[in-house]
Design a protein around this motif. Sequence first.
Motif, PDB file in Angstrom:
ATOM      1  N   UNK A 202       4.239  14.165   2.480  1.00 30.74           N
ATOM      2  CA  UNK A 202       5.448  13.357   2.696  1.00 30.74           C
ATOM      3  C   UNK A 202       5.247  11.913   2.216  1.00 30.74           C
ATOM      4  N   UNK A 203       4.079  11.355   2.573  1.00 27.01           N
ATOM      5  CA  UNK A 203       3.847   9.947   2.217  1.00 27.01           C
ATOM      6  C   UNK A 203       3.783   9.757   0.702  1.00 27.01           C
ATOM      7  N   UNK A 204       3.185  10.759  -0.004  1.00 29.39           N
ATOM      8  CA  UNK A 204       3.098  10.658  -1.471  1.00 29.39           C
ATOM      9  C   UNK A 204       4.497  10.568  -2.082  1.00 29.39           C
ATOM     10  N   UNK A 205       5.389  11.445  -1.590  1.00 29.78           N
ATOM     11  CA  UNK A 205       6.752  11.479  -2.153  1.00 29.78           C
ATOM     12  C   UNK A 205       7.499  10.191  -1.794  1.00 29.78           C
ATOM     13  N   UNK A 206       7.363   9.784  -0.519  1.00 30.63           N
ATOM     14  CA  UNK A 206       8.051   8.553  -0.084  1.00 30.63           C
ATOM     15  C   UNK A 206       7.565   7.358  -0.905  1.00 30.63           C
ATOM     16  N   UNK A 207       6.247   7.315  -1.189  1.00 31.49           N
ATOM     17  CA  UNK A 207       5.718   6.197  -1.979  1.00 31.49           C
ATOM     18  C   UNK A 207       6.262   6.204  -3.395  1.00 31.49           C
ATOM     19  N   UNK A 208       6.338   7.406  -3.980  1.00 30.81           N
ATOM     20  CA  UNK A 208       6.867   7.505  -5.351  1.00 30.81           C
ATOM     21  C   UNK A 208       8.291   6.949  -5.400  1.00 30.81           C
ATOM     22  N   UNK A 209       9.111   7.378  -4.440  1.00 35.81           N
ATOM     23  CA  UNK A 209      10.513   6.953  -4.419  1.00 35.81           C
ATOM     24  C   UNK A 209      10.615   5.446  -4.166  1.00 35.81           C
ATOM     25  N   UNK A 210       9.813   4.958  -3.211  1.00 34.48           N
ATOM     26  CA  UNK A 210       9.841   3.510  -2.920  1.00 34.48           C
ATOM     27  C   UNK A 210       9.487   2.713  -4.170  1.00 34.48           C
ATOM     28  N   UNK A 211       8.491   3.210  -4.918  1.00 34.26           N
ATOM     29  CA  UNK A 211       8.077   2.471  -6.124  1.00 34.26           C
ATOM     30  C   UNK A 211       9.202   2.405  -7.152  1.00 34.26           C
TER      31      UNK A 211
END
Length: 216
Positions: A202-211
Amino acid sequence: MKIAIAIDGPAGAGKSTIAKIIANKFNLMYINTGFMYRAVTLKALRNNISASNIDKICTLIQNTDIYFEGDDLILDGENVSHYLTMPNISKNVSSFASISEIRKKLVKEMQKMAEKYDVIMDGRDIGTVVLKNAKYKFFLTATAEERATRRYDELLKKGLQVSYDEILEDIKKRDYLDTNRDVDPLKKAKDAIEIDTTGLGIEDVANKISQYIERR
Ligand code: DC
């Protein structure tokens, strides 16, 4: 101008979990549009109205009041959030979500919310129909098996007795119905960024989107 972020993808791709994280991070209102279709399904089932009875569906939808209080969905004054992810609703919701009279009314409600608030919405047609002009659009995917495992774990945590095979079958059936229906089918918007979440946390995907959001 209001901020609008669209997240589309098939059932179980992690849209709602990710959308909640992004909503908190960027101070947006999170709108789970699947919940809205589920609420209409719940109301129809409670009233013994089948998806083939269009006249009754039209009357029902005209007399239905839906809004969000935080993550909770209020249907005609009742907080029904707890019922919306029950297997019986999941099994029936695609049939109701393919009815254009229901979609017209709910899409209008979604667009009204986006006029009033900075929003992140997840669903199937957010980037293609509801928020066509959104600056940020994401399309999340994952294999059917991985999505079924996620749903299975989620329901087990809620204490429900469920079968993995049934969930996988239900996910495949819903993919088919959501992708092949005539009205506003599940489709990646041309300008959406696609992220395959298979094997990602989840955190990987959230980080990608935030970036992506921070870069623009
Ligand atoms: O995201 P979900 O599984 O809670 O969605 C429930 C159903 O509603 C699913 O079959 C697809 C449909 N849906 C839709 O057609 N359009 C949306 N914007 C959101 C959900």
